[in-house]
Motif scaffolding. Structure first.
Motif, PDB file in Angstrom:
ATOM      1  N   GLY A  70       0.834  -1.295  -0.041  1.00  0.00           N
ATOM      2  CA  GLY A  70      -0.077  -0.075   0.020  1.00  0.00           C
ATOM      3  C   GLY A  70       0.898   1.057   0.259  1.00  0.00           C
ATOM      4  N   GLN A  71       1.994   1.079   0.879  1.00  0.00           N
ATOM      5  CA  GLN A  71       2.616   2.284   0.981  1.00  0.00           C
ATOM      6  C   GLN A  71       3.454   2.562  -0.355  1.00  0.00           C
ATOM      7  OE1 GLN A  71       5.528   1.269   4.078  1.00  0.00           O
ATOM      8  NE2 GLN A  71       4.297   2.597   5.735  1.00  0.00           N
ATOM      9  N   ARG A  72       3.713   1.870  -1.042  1.00  0.00           N
ATOM     10  CA  ARG A  72       4.453   2.252  -2.340  1.00  0.00           C
ATOM     11  C   ARG A  72       3.590   2.897  -3.612  1.00  0.00           C
ATOM     12  NH1 ARG A  72       5.111  -0.907  -7.152  1.00  0.00           N
ATOM     13  NH2 ARG A  72       7.129  -0.388  -7.949  1.00  0.00           N
ATOM     14  N   VAL A 193      -4.085   1.906 -10.860  1.00  0.00           N
ATOM     15  CA  VAL A 193      -4.178   2.182  -9.272  1.00  0.00           C
ATOM     16  C   VAL A 193      -4.425   3.489  -9.005  1.00  0.00           C
ATOM     17  CG1 VAL A 193      -2.738   2.295  -7.233  1.00  0.00           C
ATOM     18  CG2 VAL A 193      -2.711   0.555  -8.679  1.00  0.00           C
ATOM     19  N   GLU A 194      -4.042   4.641  -9.446  1.00  0.00           N
ATOM     20  CA  GLU A 194      -4.181   5.965  -9.296  1.00  0.00           C
ATOM     21  C   GLU A 194      -5.696   6.409  -9.318  1.00  0.00           C
ATOM     22  OE1 GLU A 194      -2.888   8.629 -12.907  1.00  0.00           O
ATOM     23  OE2 GLU A 194      -1.597   6.916 -12.826  1.00  0.00           O
ATOM     24  N   GLY A 220       0.035 -12.972  -5.011  1.00  0.00           N
ATOM     25  CA  GLY A 220      -0.495 -12.031  -6.046  1.00  0.00           C
ATOM     26  C   GLY A 220      -1.198 -11.045  -5.060  1.00  0.00           C
ATOM     27  N   PHE A 221      -1.869  -9.955  -5.504  1.00  0.00           N
ATOM     28  CA  PHE A 221      -2.243  -9.013  -4.760  1.00  0.00           C
ATOM     29  C   PHE A 221      -3.269  -8.197  -5.618  1.00  0.00           C
ATOM     30  CE2 PHE A 221       0.550  -5.379  -6.018  1.00  0.00           C
ATOM     31  CZ  PHE A 221       1.480  -6.110  -6.459  1.00  0.00           C
ATOM     32  N   ALA A 222      -4.197  -7.457  -4.750  1.00  0.00           N
ATOM     33  CA  ALA A 222      -5.220  -6.530  -5.456  1.00  0.00           C
ATOM     34  C   ALA A 222      -5.314  -5.442  -4.754  1.00  0.00           C
ATOM     35  CB  ALA A 222      -6.467  -7.261  -5.400  1.00  0.00           C
ATOM     36  N   PHE A 223      -5.548  -4.245  -5.325  1.00  0.00           N
ATOM     37  CA  PHE A 223      -5.941  -2.955  -4.764  1.00  0.00           C
ATOM     38  C   PHE A 223      -7.123  -2.536  -5.169  1.00  0.00           C
ATOM     39  CE2 PHE A 223      -1.259  -2.236  -5.741  1.00  0.00           C
ATOM     40  CZ  PHE A 223      -0.608  -2.068  -4.619  1.00  0.00           C
ATOM     41  N   GLU A 257      10.471  -3.836  -0.681  1.00  0.00           N
ATOM     42  CA  GLU A 257      11.445  -2.742  -0.241  1.00  0.00           C
ATOM     43  C   GLU A 257      12.677  -2.725  -1.093  1.00  0.00           C
ATOM     44  OE1 GLU A 257      11.566  -4.468   3.521  1.00  0.00           O
ATOM     45  OE2 GLU A 257       9.592  -3.490   4.125  1.00  0.00           O
ATOM     46  N   ASP A 258      13.043  -3.279  -1.879  1.00  0.00           N
ATOM     47  CA  ASP A 258      14.156  -3.242  -2.814  1.00  0.00           C
ATOM     48  C   ASP A 258      13.808  -2.737  -4.415  1.00  0.00           C
ATOM     49  OD1 ASP A 258      16.525  -3.276  -3.897  1.00  0.00           O
ATOM     50  OD2 ASP A 258      16.681  -5.603  -3.338  1.00  0.00           O
TER      51      ASP A 258
END
Ligand code: PMP
Length: 355
Positions: A70-72, A193-194, A220-223, A257-258
């Protein structure tokens, strides 16, 4: 056929995954994995996670990973869902969001798993043909529907839509979810995402399998807005409340984080894609403009199936999808520079020796 099976099982036509060969030393350009290893920080984190704590269940909420993701993109963890590969995230989304009676709309051609989920959850669907130049025309996605699913960039074509097109779809169907499958978005396309803040009906699905080289970890992930994420969580917790193991959570979090490693490897793939596309064109191939980590290509007078077989006999795997609209094409994953060159040399031989 078995008398023990549930009636549903008799109706299923499951997805056939790309070959995962059991022999080593093949140049594997058939399932869009990264040619580079995962972030060294991800590997270290996974090693560090293999401790006595493996006897404990992992965090069912994967909070550290969801927070990092989320932070990204400037969203809180309650806008983020994670699952065992984006395949599982998609499965939960189909079940949670698209059972409204009307057909689900998605392109013909696109990721063939969409049809499979419709079969599994008994969702009616309507496949909307691509244009003659293999593009998605969003104005064709009209009429009553239970939702819209778009892979952006599309697979197997690699062609991406503009954000404006996604916005149009969201506005055409304000009471339905538009799911944008961004498995390949990191290789040059613009993420939707925006748009999440403005559109409560948008779900964006991404993966660690491609640009983050963690296909083996299945993450995998979802926003989306918290309302949509809660629907996915309800399905997940009714299915498997621990989809991500400790190693996957640790590795994926460290990978997010990389940024340096991420940017470097993505740039390398994009540079190789440009050279591969040019090389193919110079051999007479047509190449669609790809924003993914693969190219979709065909030769005007060579049979794609035969080319794939000839490449296989030279220990190079590419993907040839059967089906009316895909039969003439090869989908080739962008490999390392060296792999791409070996492929081009082999194709040159195939094209020349058959002429
Ligand atoms: N969406 C698309 C368009 C894909 O091509 C793939 C992978 N083949 C996936 C989703 C699933 O990827 P994963 O489950 O590895 O995250």
């Amino acid at each position: 056929m078995s008398r023990f099976w549930s009636p549903l099982v008799h109706t299923l036509t499951p997805y056939v995954p790309g070959e995962q060969p059991k022999i080593a030393n093949l140049i594997k350009l058939n399932t869009n994995e990264s040619p580079y290893g995962p972030s060294p920080r991800a590997l270290e984190a996974m090693k560090a996670a293999t401790t006595e704590s493996m006897r404990l269940y992992p965090d069912p909420e994967a909070l550290a990973l969801r927070t990092a993701l989320g932070q990204r993109v400037g969203l809180s963890a309650d806008h983020v869902f994670v699952g065992n590969g984006s395949d599982e995230v998609l499965a939960h989304a189909f079940q949670a969001l698209f059972a409204h009676g009307d057909p689900l709309l998605f392109p013909d051609v696109s990721y063939s798993f969409y049809k499979v989920y419709c079969g599994l959850y008994k969702l009616p669907y309507r496949m909307v043909p691509l244009t003659s130049d293999m593009r998605i025309a969003v104005e064709d996605y009209t009429g009553p529907c239970s939702g819209v699913v778009i892979a952006n960039p599309n697979a197997p074509t690699g062609i991406a839509l503009e954000l404006e097109d996604i916005r149009k779809l969201l506005e055409m169907h304000p009471d339905r979810v538009v799911l944008v499958d961004e498995a390949y978005v990191d290789f040059g396309a613009r993420s939707a995402v925006e748009l999440i803040r403005d559109y409560p009906n948008l779900l964006v699905v991404q993966t660690f399998s491609k640009s983050r080289a963690l296909a083996g970890a299945r993450v995998g992930f979802a926003f989306g807005q918290p309302d949509l994420i809660e629907a996915l969580v309800r399905v997940k917790d009714s299915f498997n409340s621990y989809p991500l193991d400790r190693l996957a959570q640790a590795g994926a979090t460290a990978s997010v984080e990389d940024e340096v490693w991420f940017n470097q490897t993505v740039q390398r793939v994009m540079a190789s894609r440009a050279r591969l596309s040019e090389g193919l064109k110079s051999l007479g191939f047509e190449v669609l403009p790809s924003q993914a980590n693969f190219v979709y290509t065909r030769h005007p007078d060579r049979d794609a199936g035969e080319l794939a077989a000839q490449l296989r006999s030279r220990a190079i795997l590419v993907r040839h999808l059967k089906g009316e609209r895909t039969m003439a094409w090869l989908r080739i994953t962008v490999g390392t520079e060296e792999q791409c060159q070996t492929l081009l040399d082999a194709l040159r031989d195939c094209v020349l020796c058959n002429s």
